[in-house]
Motif scaffolding. Structure first.
Motif, PDB file in Angstrom:
ATOM      1  N   TYR A   5      34.018  36.334  51.391  1.00 39.06           N
ATOM      2  CA  TYR A   5      35.312  36.051  50.793  1.00 39.06           C
ATOM      3  C   TYR A   5      35.200  34.913  49.780  1.00 39.06           C
ATOM      4  O   TYR A   5      35.896  34.909  48.777  1.00 39.06           O
ATOM      5  N   GLU A   6      34.320  33.998  50.039  1.00 39.39           N
ATOM      6  CA  GLU A   6      34.139  32.839  49.161  1.00 39.39           C
ATOM      7  C   GLU A   6      33.621  33.241  47.776  1.00 39.39           C
ATOM      8  O   GLU A   6      33.742  32.475  46.826  1.00 39.39           O
ATOM      9  N   ARG A   7      33.057  34.410  47.661  1.00 37.51           N
ATOM     10  CA  ARG A   7      32.636  34.944  46.354  1.00 37.51           C
ATOM     11  C   ARG A   7      33.170  36.374  46.202  1.00 37.51           C
ATOM     12  O   ARG A   7      32.464  37.293  45.792  1.00 37.51           O
ATOM     13  N   PHE A   8      34.434  36.512  46.561  1.00 32.14           N
ATOM     14  CA  PHE A   8      35.101  37.806  46.645  1.00 32.14           C
ATOM     15  C   PHE A   8      34.948  38.631  45.365  1.00 32.14           C
ATOM     16  O   PHE A   8      34.545  39.798  45.411  1.00 32.14           O
ATOM     17  N   GLN A   9      35.284  38.044  44.228  1.00 31.70           N
ATOM     18  CA  GLN A   9      35.233  38.796  42.961  1.00 31.70           C
ATOM     19  C   GLN A   9      33.841  39.355  42.690  1.00 31.70           C
ATOM     20  O   GLN A   9      33.684  40.529  42.386  1.00 31.70           O
ATOM     21  N   ALA A  10      32.825  38.490  42.796  1.00 33.28           N
ATOM     22  CA  ALA A  10      31.455  38.908  42.480  1.00 33.28           C
ATOM     23  C   ALA A  10      30.958  39.975  43.451  1.00 33.28           C
ATOM     24  O   ALA A  10      30.337  40.966  43.041  1.00 33.28           O
ATOM     25  N   ASP A  11      31.226  39.792  44.741  1.00 32.44           N
ATOM     26  CA  ASP A  11      30.756  40.771  45.719  1.00 32.44           C
ATOM     27  C   ASP A  11      31.519  42.085  45.617  1.00 32.44           C
ATOM     28  O   ASP A  11      30.932  43.156  45.749  1.00 32.44           O
ATOM     29  N   LEU A  12      32.811  42.020  45.354  1.00 31.30           N
ATOM     30  CA  LEU A  12      33.585  43.250  45.171  1.00 31.30           C
ATOM     31  C   LEU A  12      33.103  43.992  43.924  1.00 31.30           C
ATOM     32  O   LEU A  12      32.987  45.217  43.926  1.00 31.30           O
ATOM     33  N   GLU A  13      32.783  43.248  42.900  1.00 29.17           N
ATOM     34  CA  GLU A  13      32.247  43.882  41.694  1.00 29.17           C
ATOM     35  C   GLU A  13      30.912  44.564  41.977  1.00 29.17           C
ATOM     36  O   GLU A  13      30.655  45.670  41.495  1.00 29.17           O
ATOM     37  N   SER A  14      30.062  43.946  42.786  1.00 26.05           N
ATOM     38  CA  SER A  14      28.789  44.577  43.176  1.00 26.05           C
ATOM     39  C   SER A  14      29.026  45.899  43.905  1.00 26.05           C
ATOM     40  O   SER A  14      28.337  46.889  43.661  1.00 26.05           O
ATOM     41  N   ILE A  15      30.014  45.899  44.798  1.00 22.04           N
ATOM     42  CA  ILE A  15      30.341  47.113  45.555  1.00 22.04           C
ATOM     43  C   ILE A  15      30.854  48.201  44.621  1.00 22.04           C
ATOM     44  O   ILE A  15      30.399  49.345  44.675  1.00 22.04           O
TER      45      ILE A  15
END
Length: 182
Positions: A109-119
């Motif tokens: 959650y602390e890097r929500f944008q970046a990790d969601l973009e990876s997904i």
């Protein structure tokens, strides 16, 4: 807790409450999903790309508290930690009912944008970033909330309750006096 079968493209979202699930389901998949029963895992899901998000346990606790109608963080924490109701959003993320060990991708959650973009890139989805999510509107940090509203006895109980989450996901355990430095 509940898993969600996502469509277009098909994937499995392992929803840990208070980790961005509403944003994922309503913004990215635009409600193109179906939910499953709590604690259910079907072997056919093993072939799907599965993902989940985790969140600092204390931040997650404060998020759930802020969404509640209780006026005392101590009362909220104690009532939820000692509840036997599996519907609670405060079960440790490592609790086996969550099936987090089945996730092929664990975002933070602390890097929500970046990790969601990876997904979404992995799945071939085209999404406009940044995505707005509720955490952006909070006016107090989880550290401030705990420092101002939680007794040290309850704090110690909360730390013990989430000890497996702290260890498994390598979140540091701040001492009560050092919350603002984390």
């Amino acid at each position: 807790m509940k898993n969600f079968i996502l469509y277009e493209p098909e994937a499995l979202y392992i929803n840990i409450p208070r980790t961005g699930g509403a944003t994922i389901l309503n913004t990215v998949w635009e409600e193109a999903y179906s939910d499953t029963s709590i604690g259910e895992w079907l072997s056919e899901w093993d072939k799907l790309f599965s993902f989940t998000f985790i969140r600092h346990p204390l931040d997650r606790l404060v998020s759930a508290y802020m969404a509640s109608s209780l006026s005392s963080l101590d009362t909220f924490a104690i009532e939820n930690i000692y509840s036997r109701n599996v519907m609670t959003s405060l079960l440790p993320m490592t609790n086996s009912i969550n099936f987090i060990d089945k996730a092929k991708f664990v975002g933070r959650y602390e890097r929500f944008q970046a990790d969601l973009e990876s997904i979404t890139q992995h799945l071939g989805l085209e999404i406009s970033y940044p995505i707005k999510y509720k955490a952006n509107s909070r006016t107090i940090t989880w550290q401030q909330c705990i420092e101002e509203q939680m007794s040290s006895d309850v704090y110690d109980a909360v730390i013990d309750y989430y000890r497996s989450d702290f260890k498994e996901f390598r979140y540091g355990i701040p001492t009560m006096g050092n919350l603002r430095t984390r």
